[in-house]
Design a protein around this motif. Structure first.
Motif, PDB file in Angstrom:
ATOM      1  N   ALA A  91       5.843  -8.620  12.674  1.00 46.12           N
ATOM      2  CA  ALA A  91       6.058  -8.964  11.473  1.00 46.12           C
ATOM      3  C   ALA A  91       4.960  -8.594  10.222  1.00 46.12           C
ATOM      4  CB  ALA A  91       6.393 -10.445  10.992  1.00 46.12           C
ATOM      5  N   VAL A  92       3.896  -9.268  10.581  1.00 45.30           N
ATOM      6  CA  VAL A  92       2.833  -8.884   9.541  1.00 45.30           C
ATOM      7  C   VAL A  92       2.588  -7.414   9.243  1.00 45.30           C
ATOM      8  CG1 VAL A  92       0.388  -9.139   9.172  1.00 45.30           C
ATOM      9  CG2 VAL A  92       1.696 -11.160   9.901  1.00 45.30           C
ATOM     10  N   PHE A  93       2.336  -6.513  10.765  1.00 43.58           N
ATOM     11  CA  PHE A  93       2.102  -4.988  10.500  1.00 43.58           C
ATOM     12  C   PHE A  93       3.083  -4.556   9.607  1.00 43.58           C
ATOM     13  CE2 PHE A  93      -1.188  -5.857  13.558  1.00 43.58           C
ATOM     14  CZ  PHE A  93      -2.546  -5.655  13.036  1.00 43.58           C
ATOM     15  N   ASN A  94       4.424  -5.019  10.118  1.00 52.49           N
ATOM     16  CA  ASN A  94       5.587  -4.199   9.318  1.00 52.49           C
ATOM     17  C   ASN A  94       5.567  -4.612   7.748  1.00 52.49           C
ATOM     18  OD1 ASN A  94       6.640  -3.146  11.708  1.00 52.49           O
ATOM     19  ND2 ASN A  94       8.115  -4.893  12.070  1.00 52.49           N
ATOM     20  N   LYS A  95       5.390  -5.794   7.401  1.00 52.72           N
ATOM     21  CA  LYS A  95       5.171  -6.062   6.029  1.00 52.72           C
ATOM     22  C   LYS A  95       4.181  -5.445   5.365  1.00 52.72           C
ATOM     23  CE  LYS A  95       6.355  -8.402   2.178  1.00 52.72           C
ATOM     24  NZ  LYS A  95       7.812  -8.227   1.561  1.00 52.72           N
ATOM     25  N   MET A  96       2.966  -5.309   5.925  1.00 55.36           N
ATOM     26  CA  MET A  96       1.783  -4.440   5.227  1.00 55.36           C
ATOM     27  C   MET A  96       2.058  -3.100   5.020  1.00 55.36           C
ATOM     28  SD  MET A  96      -0.296  -6.773   4.472  1.00 55.36           S
ATOM     29  CE  MET A  96      -1.754  -5.631   4.063  1.00 55.36           C
ATOM     30  N   ALA A  97       2.837  -2.476   5.968  1.00 51.08           N
ATOM     31  CA  ALA A  97       3.321  -1.011   6.015  1.00 51.08           C
ATOM     32  C   ALA A  97       4.381  -1.078   4.646  1.00 51.08           C
ATOM     33  CB  ALA A  97       3.842  -0.445   7.163  1.00 51.08           C
ATOM     34  N   LYS A  98       5.200  -1.801   4.519  1.00 46.15           N
ATOM     35  CA  LYS A  98       5.952  -1.837   3.301  1.00 46.15           C
ATOM     36  C   LYS A  98       5.217  -2.330   2.043  1.00 46.15           C
ATOM     37  CE  LYS A  98      10.464  -4.327   2.002  1.00 46.15           C
ATOM     38  NZ  LYS A  98      11.564  -5.368   2.530  1.00 46.15           N
ATOM     39  N   ASN A  99       4.354  -3.223   1.972  1.00 50.01           N
ATOM     40  CA  ASN A  99       3.593  -3.383   0.942  1.00 50.01           C
ATOM     41  C   ASN A  99       2.664  -2.275   0.379  1.00 50.01           C
ATOM     42  OD1 ASN A  99       4.689  -5.792   0.866  1.00 50.01           O
ATOM     43  ND2 ASN A  99       2.755  -6.780   1.578  1.00 50.01           N
ATOM     44  N   ALA A 100       2.329  -1.222   1.519  1.00 54.49           N
ATOM     45  CA  ALA A 100       1.619  -0.240   1.192  1.00 54.49           C
ATOM     46  C   ALA A 100       2.381   0.904   0.396  1.00 54.49           C
ATOM     47  CB  ALA A 100       0.988   0.434   2.402  1.00 54.49           C
ATOM     48  N   LYS A 101       3.447   0.990   0.545  1.00 48.06           N
ATOM     49  CA  LYS A 101       4.573   1.963  -0.017  1.00 48.06           C
ATOM     50  C   LYS A 101       4.847   1.233  -1.413  1.00 48.06           C
ATOM     51  CE  LYS A 101       6.847   3.629   4.015  1.00 48.06           C
ATOM     52  NZ  LYS A 101       7.822   3.807   4.855  1.00 48.06           N
ATOM     53  N   LYS A 102       4.950  -0.150  -1.371  1.00 44.83           N
ATOM     54  CA  LYS A 102       5.103  -0.632  -2.751  1.00 44.83           C
ATOM     55  C   LYS A 102       3.988  -0.731  -3.784  1.00 44.83           C
ATOM     56  CE  LYS A 102       7.457  -4.715  -2.442  1.00 44.83           C
ATOM     57  NZ  LYS A 102       8.032  -6.056  -1.765  1.00 44.83           N
ATOM     58  N   TYR A 103       2.819  -0.883  -3.037  1.00 43.51           N
ATOM     59  CA  TYR A 103       1.614  -0.815  -3.817  1.00 43.51           C
ATOM     60  C   TYR A 103       0.793   0.313  -3.739  1.00 43.51           C
ATOM     61  CZ  TYR A 103       3.413  -5.519  -4.945  1.00 43.51           C
ATOM     62  OH  TYR A 103       4.074  -6.419  -5.832  1.00 43.51           O
ATOM     63  N   PRO A 104       1.064   1.571  -4.021  1.00 40.89           N
ATOM     64  CA  PRO A 104      -0.088   2.516  -3.574  1.00 40.89           C
ATOM     65  C   PRO A 104      -1.063   2.476  -4.291  1.00 40.89           C
ATOM     66  CG  PRO A 104       1.729   3.505  -5.063  1.00 40.89           C
ATOM     67  CD  PRO A 104       2.175   1.910  -4.725  1.00 40.89           C
ATOM     68  N   ILE A 105      -2.490   2.782  -3.675  1.00 39.62           N
ATOM     69  CA  ILE A 105      -3.910   2.578  -4.226  1.00 39.62           C
ATOM     70  C   ILE A 105      -3.729   3.143  -5.594  1.00 39.62           C
ATOM     71  CG2 ILE A 105      -6.215   2.850  -3.870  1.00 39.62           C
ATOM     72  CD1 ILE A 105      -5.502   2.842  -0.953  1.00 39.62           C
ATOM     73  N   ASP A 106      -3.364   4.169  -5.921  1.00 44.72           N
ATOM     74  CA  ASP A 106      -3.665   5.071  -7.163  1.00 44.72           C
ATOM     75  C   ASP A 106      -2.815   4.184  -8.322  1.00 44.72           C
ATOM     76  OD1 ASP A 106      -1.029   5.581  -6.054  1.00 44.72           O
ATOM     77  OD2 ASP A 106      -1.082   7.602  -7.560  1.00 44.72           O
TER      78      ASP A 106
END
Length: 118
Positions: A91-106
């Motif tokens: 669940a954590v790794f799936n949520k982090m992947a989702k968050n990475a798309k929602k919050y791109p570094i740039d």
């Protein structure tokens, strides 16, 4: 910080504690989620009126209380995950992947805006 956690071992210990006391019948997801909220509120209460400048001293002064509230929160979270058959690691790794798309570094670096405002 933390050494590697063995969630299975921790969950087993929590479940044994619960089962030895015949508390499983009280541990519905509804009751556990309410208890989790209460414990999170107790953690927030420690910091409630602290100013930003007081935080580091407060953490040092209240380390035991903070530690105990974090433990209570974690215990209830593990019980909820166990009751719902949720694998926390997945669940954590799936949520982090989702968050990475929602919050791109740039777009999100050094920015506290919600993803919908980026």
């Amino acid at each position: 910080m933390n050494k590697n956690l063995d969630l299975s071992k921790i969950t087993s210990e929590i479940n044994s504690f619960r089962d030895d006391r015949d508390w499983k019948k009280f541990h519905t997801i509804k009751n556990l989620s309410m208890a989790l909220s209460v414990e999170a509120s107790e953690l927030m209460e420690i910091f409630q009126w602290a100013s930003y400048d007081d935080l580091s001293n407060l953490v040092a002064e209240k380390e035991l209380a903070i530690s105990e509230e974090i433990a209570d929160i974690f215990i209830y979270l593990l019980l909820i995950a166990n009751e719902a058959n949720i694998d926390i690691e997945t669940a954590v790794f799936n949520k982090m992947a989702k968050n990475a798309k929602k919050y791109p570094i740039d777009k999100s670096k050094s920015c506290s805006k919600k993803y919908s405002e980026l």
